[in-house]
Write an enzyme that holds these catalytic residues in place. Structure first.
Site, mmCIF file in Angstrom:
data_model
loop_
_atom_site.group_PDB
_atom_site.id
_atom_site.type_symbol
_atom_site.label_atom_id
_atom_site.label_comp_id
_atom_site.label_asym_id
_atom_site.label_seq_id
_atom_site.Cartn_x
_atom_site.Cartn_y
_atom_site.Cartn_z
ATOM 1 N N ARG A 71 0.815 -1.212 0.000
ATOM 2 C CA ARG A 71 0.000 0.000 0.000
ATOM 3 C C ARG A 71 0.855 1.271 0.000
ATOM 4 O O ARG A 71 0.467 2.297 -0.602
ATOM 5 C CB ARG A 71 -0.926 -0.015 1.221
ATOM 6 C CG ARG A 71 -1.961 1.096 1.229
ATOM 7 C CD ARG A 71 -3.035 0.793 2.244
ATOM 8 N NE ARG A 71 -4.091 1.794 2.260
ATOM 9 C CZ ARG A 71 -4.392 2.523 3.331
ATOM 10 N NH1 ARG A 71 -3.720 2.369 4.464
ATOM 11 N NH2 ARG A 71 -5.380 3.402 3.262
ATOM 12 N N HIS A 75 0.289 4.603 -2.358
ATOM 13 C CA HIS A 75 0.062 5.956 -1.827
ATOM 14 C C HIS A 75 1.199 6.901 -2.184
ATOM 15 O O HIS A 75 1.006 8.120 -2.189
ATOM 16 C CB HIS A 75 -0.147 5.897 -0.314
ATOM 17 C CG HIS A 75 -1.511 5.397 0.064
ATOM 18 N ND1 HIS A 75 -2.109 5.666 1.279
ATOM 19 C CD2 HIS A 75 -2.403 4.659 -0.626
ATOM 20 C CE1 HIS A 75 -3.306 5.100 1.306
ATOM 21 N NE2 HIS A 75 -3.514 4.473 0.174
ATOM 22 N N ASN A 103 -3.961 8.406 4.877
ATOM 23 C CA ASN A 103 -2.746 7.906 5.547
ATOM 24 C C ASN A 103 -2.805 7.928 7.067
ATOM 25 O O ASN A 103 -2.260 7.040 7.718
ATOM 26 C CB ASN A 103 -1.530 8.733 5.100
ATOM 27 C CG ASN A 103 -1.164 8.498 3.645
ATOM 28 O OD1 ASN A 103 -1.480 7.439 3.085
ATOM 29 N ND2 ASN A 103 -0.510 9.464 3.028
ATOM 30 N N HIS A 202 -6.322 -5.859 -2.472
ATOM 31 C CA HIS A 202 -7.117 -6.083 -1.258
ATOM 32 C C HIS A 202 -7.364 -7.571 -1.002
ATOM 33 O O HIS A 202 -8.192 -7.919 -0.180
ATOM 34 C CB HIS A 202 -8.433 -5.297 -1.328
ATOM 35 C CG HIS A 202 -8.246 -3.808 -1.274
ATOM 36 N ND1 HIS A 202 -9.251 -2.896 -1.527
ATOM 37 C CD2 HIS A 202 -7.148 -3.056 -1.000
ATOM 38 C CE1 HIS A 202 -8.783 -1.662 -1.412
ATOM 39 N NE2 HIS A 202 -7.512 -1.728 -1.101
HETATM 40 C C1 HEM Z 1 -9.296 1.386 -5.958
HETATM 41 C C2 HEM Z 1 -9.242 2.295 -5.023
HETATM 42 C C3 HEM Z 1 -8.780 1.980 -3.624
HETATM 43 C C4 HEM Z 1 -9.410 2.358 -2.491
HETATM 44 C C5 HEM Z 1 -10.684 3.169 -2.373
HETATM 45 C C6 HEM Z 1 -8.658 1.811 -1.385
HETATM 46 C C7 HEM Z 1 -8.972 1.997 -0.049
HETATM 47 C C8 HEM Z 1 -8.388 1.326 0.995
HETATM 48 C C9 HEM Z 1 -8.800 1.421 2.360
HETATM 49 C C10 HEM Z 1 -9.915 2.311 2.883
HETATM 50 C C11 HEM Z 1 -8.031 0.574 3.082
HETATM 51 C C12 HEM Z 1 -8.125 0.339 4.596
HETATM 52 C C13 HEM Z 1 -7.360 1.438 5.299
HETATM 53 C C14 HEM Z 1 -7.630 1.495 6.781
HETATM 54 O O1 HEM Z 1 -8.796 1.374 7.171
HETATM 55 O O2 HEM Z 1 -6.678 1.715 7.543
HETATM 56 C C15 HEM Z 1 -7.119 -0.045 2.187
HETATM 57 C C16 HEM Z 1 -6.166 -0.967 2.538
HETATM 58 C C17 HEM Z 1 -5.262 -1.500 1.664
HETATM 59 N N1 HEM Z 1 -5.082 -1.136 0.351
HETATM 60 FE FE1 HEM Z 1 -6.356 -0.060 -0.774
HETATM 61 N N2 HEM Z 1 -7.598 1.126 -1.870
HETATM 62 C C18 HEM Z 1 -7.622 1.200 -3.236
HETATM 63 C C19 HEM Z 1 -6.676 0.691 -4.097
HETATM 64 C C20 HEM Z 1 -5.540 0.032 -3.694
HETATM 65 C C21 HEM Z 1 -4.417 -0.261 -4.550
HETATM 66 C C22 HEM Z 1 -4.295 0.171 -6.001
HETATM 67 C C23 HEM Z 1 -3.518 -0.935 -3.792
HETATM 68 C C24 HEM Z 1 -2.162 -1.469 -4.179
HETATM 69 C C25 HEM Z 1 -1.820 -1.789 -5.389
HETATM 70 C C26 HEM Z 1 -4.092 -1.082 -2.466
HETATM 71 C C27 HEM Z 1 -3.527 -1.781 -1.433
HETATM 72 C C28 HEM Z 1 -4.075 -1.880 -0.167
HETATM 73 C C29 HEM Z 1 -3.583 -2.801 0.844
HETATM 74 C C30 HEM Z 1 -2.534 -3.865 0.638
HETATM 75 C C31 HEM Z 1 -4.320 -2.545 2.010
HETATM 76 C C32 HEM Z 1 -4.123 -3.200 3.385
HETATM 77 C C33 HEM Z 1 -3.006 -2.458 4.117
HETATM 78 C C34 HEM Z 1 -2.642 -3.014 5.478
HETATM 79 O O3 HEM Z 1 -3.170 -4.029 5.920
HETATM 80 O O4 HEM Z 1 -1.788 -2.379 6.119
HETATM 81 N N3 HEM Z 1 -5.296 -0.452 -2.441
HETATM 82 N N4 HEM Z 1 -7.341 0.441 0.915
#
Ligand code: HEM
Ligand SMILES: *[C@@H]1O[C@H](CO)[C@@H](O)[C@H](O)[C@H]1NC(C)=O
Ligand SMILES: *[C@@H]1O[C@H](CO)[C@@H](O)[C@H](O)[C@H]1NC(C)=O
Ligand SMILES: *[C@@H]1O[C@H](CO)[C@@H](O)[C@H](O)[C@H]1NC(C)=O
Ligand SMILES: *[C@@H]1O[C@H](CO)[C@@H](O)[C@H](O)[C@H]1NC(C)=O
Length: 338
Positions: A71, A75, A103, A202
């Protein structure tokens, strides 16, 4: 004579390539140099091994670290390009992106990036950029938890600036509509396939309650909870994600296999078990993205292929190259900080 004609021809072909690359934002960096996987082969031959071994140790200790590192690269790249701007702390000249809505209280793995940087500065001082560390760590993370491998184009340089406002505006939010999410990807030169394939990230990691609570409860002006969410799953989520409180309680983004990089994320969506609204709308708000969700649910190899290709595309967003920016000594501050 012949050789000068050939070199003129080569120059012409090269110019066309550079112009075409510049027009599309990639794969040529802003400084006019392409990113290439071999960038550190002579200047820091063990760079890739050093990154991989530190990431491997960290992921063995805590599987979620793979998700957190993946992630970070996302970002970073969505805010003024893949330039390490995400990593800068507040200072007199920097307003840190770390405080943005996407973030704050959410990004993780920053200490591990510091650890990798220290090891690389020890091996090859002033050579490997923080932006490249993020790109390599993201790839290693995916591969280590069962996902595809790809060669990471390298040669990014680090920014001298951060952009808090762009971090707030340009990174998609979980309650954005699908057209808004698609527009935010298009702003980066990424298309529909990239939206769906990269959302497949995800398949690993966790989300806080606050990122999807809106889906669980009706609110004033909003007659009902989100009926695209499976009712039993919603009931289960409400246990630890109450109407108020518990903001930071954690839930797997892929309830089936939260620490394995596979295609179950897409299978979950097909049965109404995408956790974030932004996950579920890939199926419910557009036929084109729905077709991709179904294709990836049916064919993990296709998902892996597209994911790897889209990660390279994402990694090519507006890199600084050549003499642009700098290679930071410490990812948290620019070299001439004061
Ligand atoms: C398509 C639009 C996207 C949205 C709206 C989105 C939104 C989010 C949100 C809200 C979370 C949870 C954050 C939290 O509650 O702390 C999350 C987690 C995550 N996102 Fe996305 N995301 C998107 C695309 C992506 C992309 C493109 C990637 C990487 C290529 C990605 C990788 C991740 C990962 C791996 C997590 C888990 C992180 C952790 O466990 O520390 N996301 N995302
Ligand atoms: C950076 O400083 C600003 C202004 O003082 C503050 O509002 C913000 O919370 C700080 N950000 C971080 C990540 O500490
Ligand atoms: C980040 O979250 C903390 C804790 O919830 C809060 O105190 C702080 O004001 C937030 N920072 C920004 C920049 O919003
Ligand atoms: C999305 O969530 C944010 C933060 O919780 C909220 O301020 C905003 O109103 C929500 N937008 C929509 C369209 O629901
Ligand atoms: C919202 O949900 C509550 C509890 O389930 C219910 O009593 C109420 O009638 C609902 N309100 C609306 C406007 O749907």
């Amino acid at each position: 004579m012949a050789s000068s004609m050939i070199s003129s021809l080569l120059v012409a072909v090269f110019s066309v390539l550079v112009l075409a690359g510049a027009a599309h934002g990639h794969p040529w960096g802003g400084g006019g140099f392409p990113l290439i996987p071999q960038f550190y082969d002579h200047s820091c031959p063990h760079a890739k091994d050093i990154v991989r071994s530190i990431v491997a140790t960290a992921v063995a200790r805590e599987a979620r670290m793979a998700a957190s590192l993946l992630r970070l690269h996302f970002h970073d790249c969505f805010v003024q390009g893949c330039d390490g701007s995400l990593l800068l702390d507040n200072s007199t000249s920097i307003l840190s992106e770390k405080g943005s809505n996407p973030n704050n209280n959410s990004i993780r793995g920053l200490e591990l990036i510091d650890e990798i940087k220290v090891a690389l500065e020890h091996a090859c001082p002033g050579t490997v950029s923080c932006a490249d560390i993020l790109a390599l760590a993201a790839r290693d993370s995916v591969t280590l938890v069962g996902g595809p491998y790809w060669d990471v184009p390298l040669g990014r340089r680090d920014s001298l600036t951060a952009n808090l406002q762009a971090s707030n505006n340009d990174i998609p939010a979980p309650n954005n509509t699908l057209p808004t999410i698609i527009a935010k990807f298009r702003n980066q030169g990424l298309g529909l396939v990239d939206v769906v394939a990269l959302s497949g990230a995800h398949t690993i990691g966790l989300s806080r309650c606050t990122s999807f609570r809106q889906r669980l409860y009706n609110q004033s002006g909003n007659a009902a909870p989100d009926f695209t969410l499976d009712a039993a799953y919603a009931g289960y989520l409400r246990h630890d994600c109450p109407r108020s409180g518990g903001d930071n309680n954690l839930f797997p983004l892929d309830l089936a296999t939260p620490t394995k990089f596979d295609n179950l994320y897409f299978k979950n969506i097909l049965v109404g078990k995408g956790l974030l609204n932004s996950d579920q709308v890939l199926l419910t708000q557009s036929g084109e993205t729905a077709a991709l969700v179904k294709a990836y649910a049916a064919d993990v190899d296709l998902f892996f292929k597209h994911f790897a290709e889209s990660m390279v595309k994402m990694g090519n967003i507006k890199p600084l190259t050549g003499g642009q920016g700098e290679v930071r000594n410490n990812c948290r501050r620019i070299n001439n900080h004061y």
